[in-house]
Design a protein around this motif. Structure first.
Motif, PDB file in Angstrom:
ATOM      1  N   LEU A   1       0.784  -1.235   0.000  1.00  0.00           N
ATOM      2  CA  LEU A   1       0.000   0.000   0.000  1.00  0.00           C
ATOM      3  C   LEU A   1       0.816   1.285   0.000  1.00  0.00           C
ATOM      4  CD1 LEU A   1      -2.678  -1.117   2.611  1.00  0.00           C
ATOM      5  CD2 LEU A   1      -2.852  -1.160   0.120  1.00  0.00           C
ATOM      6  N   TYR A   2       2.083   1.224   0.388  1.00  0.00           N
ATOM      7  CA  TYR A   2       2.861   2.455   0.488  1.00  0.00           C
ATOM      8  C   TYR A   2       3.634   2.699  -0.795  1.00  0.00           C
ATOM      9  CZ  TYR A   2       6.248   5.869   2.085  1.00  0.00           C
ATOM     10  OH  TYR A   2       7.018   6.993   2.219  1.00  0.00           O
ATOM     11  N   HIS A   3       3.424   3.847  -1.366  1.00  0.00           N
ATOM     12  CA  HIS A   3       4.132   4.273  -2.567  1.00  0.00           C
ATOM     13  C   HIS A   3       4.779   5.625  -2.252  1.00  0.00           C
ATOM     14  CE1 HIS A   3       2.023   1.051  -4.562  1.00  0.00           C
ATOM     15  NE2 HIS A   3       0.893   1.536  -4.091  1.00  0.00           N
ATOM     16  N   PRO A   4       6.068   5.615  -1.917  1.00  0.00           N
ATOM     17  CA  PRO A   4       6.700   6.866  -1.467  1.00  0.00           C
ATOM     18  C   PRO A   4       6.701   7.931  -2.563  1.00  0.00           C
ATOM     19  CG  PRO A   4       8.356   5.164  -1.835  1.00  0.00           C
ATOM     20  CD  PRO A   4       7.022   4.516  -2.007  1.00  0.00           C
ATOM     21  N   PRO A   5       6.658   9.186  -2.140  1.00  0.00           N
ATOM     22  CA  PRO A   5       6.707  10.266  -3.131  1.00  0.00           C
ATOM     23  C   PRO A   5       8.099  10.354  -3.746  1.00  0.00           C
ATOM     24  CG  PRO A   5       6.808  11.155  -0.920  1.00  0.00           C
ATOM     25  CD  PRO A   5       6.572   9.675  -0.783  1.00  0.00           C
ATOM     26  N   LYS A   6       8.173  11.080  -4.847  1.00  0.00           N
ATOM     27  CA  LYS A   6       9.470  11.290  -5.494  1.00  0.00           C
ATOM     28  C   LYS A   6      10.366  12.123  -4.583  1.00  0.00           C
ATOM     29  CE  LYS A   6       8.235  10.397 -10.117  1.00  0.00           C
ATOM     30  NZ  LYS A   6       8.361   8.983 -10.140  1.00  0.00           N
ATOM     31  N   HIS A   7      11.661  11.993  -4.781  1.00  0.00           N
ATOM     32  CA  HIS A   7      12.634  12.763  -4.006  1.00  0.00           C
ATOM     33  C   HIS A   7      12.423  14.247  -4.291  1.00  0.00           C
ATOM     34  CE1 HIS A   7      16.540  14.217  -2.611  1.00  0.00           C
ATOM     35  NE2 HIS A   7      16.641  13.065  -1.949  1.00  0.00           N
ATOM     36  N   PRO A   8      12.497  15.101  -3.259  1.00  0.00           N
ATOM     37  CA  PRO A   8      12.224  16.529  -3.474  1.00  0.00           C
ATOM     38  C   PRO A   8      13.142  17.193  -4.500  1.00  0.00           C
ATOM     39  CG  PRO A   8      12.612  16.059  -1.137  1.00  0.00           C
ATOM     40  CD  PRO A   8      12.773  14.788  -1.880  1.00  0.00           C
ATOM     41  N   ARG A   9      14.354  16.695  -4.646  1.00  0.00           N
ATOM     42  CA  ARG A   9      15.289  17.294  -5.606  1.00  0.00           C
ATOM     43  C   ARG A   9      15.310  16.537  -6.925  1.00  0.00           C
ATOM     44  NH1 ARG A   9      19.568  16.980  -1.346  1.00  0.00           N
ATOM     45  NH2 ARG A   9      18.810  18.432   0.209  1.00  0.00           N
ATOM     46  N   GLY A  10      14.427  15.569  -7.100  1.00  0.00           N
ATOM     47  CA  GLY A  10      14.352  14.822  -8.349  1.00  0.00           C
ATOM     48  C   GLY A  10      15.418  13.752  -8.505  1.00  0.00           C
ATOM     49  N   VAL A  11      16.048  13.340  -7.396  1.00  0.00           N
ATOM     50  CA  VAL A  11      17.088  12.310  -7.455  1.00  0.00           C
ATOM     51  C   VAL A  11      16.412  10.964  -7.693  1.00  0.00           C
ATOM     52  CG1 VAL A  11      18.929  11.169  -6.153  1.00  0.00           C
ATOM     53  CG2 VAL A  11      18.541  13.625  -5.892  1.00  0.00           C
ATOM     54  N   PRO A  12      16.887  10.183  -8.658  1.00  0.00           N
ATOM     55  CA  PRO A  12      16.297   8.856  -8.888  1.00  0.00           C
ATOM     56  C   PRO A  12      16.447   7.959  -7.658  1.00  0.00           C
ATOM     57  CG  PRO A  12      17.757   9.459 -10.698  1.00  0.00           C
ATOM     58  CD  PRO A  12      17.939  10.492  -9.635  1.00  0.00           C
ATOM     59  N   TRP A  13      15.513   7.016  -7.515  1.00  0.00           N
ATOM     60  CA  TRP A  13      15.446   6.129  -6.352  1.00  0.00           C
ATOM     61  C   TRP A  13      16.754   5.371  -6.135  1.00  0.00           C
ATOM     62  CZ3 TRP A  13      12.699   5.537  -2.168  1.00  0.00           C
ATOM     63  CH2 TRP A  13      12.712   4.330  -1.488  1.00  0.00           C
ATOM     64  N   ARG A  14      17.296   4.775  -7.187  1.00  0.00           N
ATOM     65  CA  ARG A  14      18.531   3.987  -7.048  1.00  0.00           C
ATOM     66  C   ARG A  14      19.714   4.869  -6.640  1.00  0.00           C
ATOM     67  NH1 ARG A  14      18.057  -1.277  -8.859  1.00  0.00           N
ATOM     68  NH2 ARG A  14      16.256  -1.639 -10.172  1.00  0.00           N
ATOM     69  N   GLU A  15      19.770   6.067  -7.162  1.00  0.00           N
ATOM     70  CA  GLU A  15      20.852   6.982  -6.794  1.00  0.00           C
ATOM     71  C   GLU A  15      20.714   7.425  -5.337  1.00  0.00           C
ATOM     72  OE1 GLU A  15      22.457  11.381  -8.099  1.00  0.00           O
ATOM     73  OE2 GLU A  15      21.433  10.146  -9.600  1.00  0.00           O
ATOM     74  N   ALA A  16      19.481   7.639  -4.890  1.00  0.00           N
ATOM     75  CA  ALA A  16      19.254   8.030  -3.499  1.00  0.00           C
ATOM     76  C   ALA A  16      19.664   6.900  -2.551  1.00  0.00           C
ATOM     77  CB  ALA A  16      17.791   8.388  -3.284  1.00  0.00           C
ATOM     78  N   ILE A  17      19.339   5.661  -2.886  1.00  0.00           N
ATOM     79  CA  ILE A  17      19.729   4.513  -2.058  1.00  0.00           C
ATOM     80  C   ILE A  17      21.255   4.389  -2.032  1.00  0.00           C
ATOM     81  CG2 ILE A  17      19.666   1.982  -1.927  1.00  0.00           C
ATOM     82  CD1 ILE A  17      17.112   3.216  -0.998  1.00  0.00           C
ATOM     83  N   GLY A  18      21.892   4.593  -3.161  1.00  0.00           N
ATOM     84  CA  GLY A  18      23.353   4.517  -3.222  1.00  0.00           C
ATOM     85  C   GLY A  18      24.042   5.624  -2.443  1.00  0.00           C
ATOM     86  N   GLY A  19      23.364   6.739  -2.228  1.00  0.00           N
ATOM     87  CA  GLY A  19      23.966   7.860  -1.535  1.00  0.00           C
ATOM     88  C   GLY A  19      23.793   7.825  -0.019  1.00  0.00           C
ATOM     89  N   LEU A  20      23.187   6.768   0.508  1.00  0.00           N
ATOM     90  CA  LEU A  20      23.010   6.679   1.959  1.00  0.00           C
ATOM     91  C   LEU A  20      24.346   6.433   2.663  1.00  0.00           C
ATOM     92  CD1 LEU A  20      19.758   4.528   2.167  1.00  0.00           C
ATOM     93  CD2 LEU A  20      19.992   6.983   2.520  1.00  0.00           C
ATOM     94  N   ASP A  21      24.410   6.813   3.910  1.00  0.00           N
ATOM     95  CA  ASP A  21      25.632   6.666   4.698  1.00  0.00           C
ATOM     96  C   ASP A  21      25.605   5.311   5.405  1.00  0.00           C
ATOM     97  OD1 ASP A  21      27.880   6.962   6.201  1.00  0.00           O
ATOM     98  OD2 ASP A  21      27.072   8.530   7.507  1.00  0.00           O
ATOM     99  N   TYR A  22      26.075   4.285   4.714  1.00  0.00           N
ATOM    100  CA  TYR A  22      26.040   2.932   5.260  1.00  0.00           C
ATOM    101  C   TYR A  22      27.041   2.753   6.398  1.00  0.00           C
ATOM    102  CZ  TYR A  22      23.081   1.812   1.330  1.00  0.00           C
ATOM    103  OH  TYR A  22      22.044   1.797   0.434  1.00  0.00           O
ATOM    104  N   VAL A  23      28.200   3.367   6.317  1.00  0.00           N
ATOM    105  CA  VAL A  23      29.194   3.244   7.391  1.00  0.00           C
ATOM    106  C   VAL A  23      28.645   3.883   8.665  1.00  0.00           C
ATOM    107  CG1 VAL A  23      31.513   3.901   8.147  1.00  0.00           C
ATOM    108  CG2 VAL A  23      31.125   3.168   5.788  1.00  0.00           C
TER     109      VAL A  23
END
Length: 141
Positions: free
Chosen positions: A66-88
């Protein structure tokens, strides 16, 4: 509980936050009392555990469907946003917080000089300090 305000329109979001916080407040108060009673009475803890487990599975399925998140406010694609997370930072802060809380909870039924209290708190705080250095000195976005 955190996703409820996210699902509501902005003009009703404050109501969703109040409801979510109210339910969390009740759970925080009632949960330990019920849990302690269930432990003291024998096998009752299993029903509480499996009830919570089933509720979490239902929530996960409902969230996925049921959950469909909105687009990133700056228009960053989903995969790029996931890749930019601070995993460390995530790997440092999550176990750090958990270990500190485990050490604090252990003080309720163990001596504060016990190794099962001191070691989790010490390692947890060390991880949190490392997290602070990482966030300050790293070049992550």
């Amino acid at each position: 509980m955190c996703s409820i305000p996210e699902l509501m329109p902005n003009k009703y979001r404050h109501i969703g936050i109040a409801l979510s916080d109210g339910f969390v407040f009740l759970i925080v108060i009632i949960g330990p009392v019920v849990g302690r009673y269930a432990i003291d009475t024998g096998d009752g803890w299993k029903y509480i555990y499996y009830g919570g487990f089933v509720a979490q599975i239902i929530s996960l399925i409902a969230l996925f469907l049921l959950y469909h998140p909105p687009k990133h406010p700056r228009g960053v694609p989903w995969r790029e946003a996931i890749g930019g997370l601070d995993y460390v930072g995530t790997v440092l802060v999550m176990p750090g917080v958990c270990l500190v809380l485990v050490g604090i909870i252990n003080t309720t039924y163990m001596s504060t000089k016990s190794i099962l209290v001191v070691v989790p708190i010490a390692i947890g705080f060390a991880l949190l300090v490392a997290f602070g250095f990482w966030e300050t000195l790293s070049k992550t976005k």
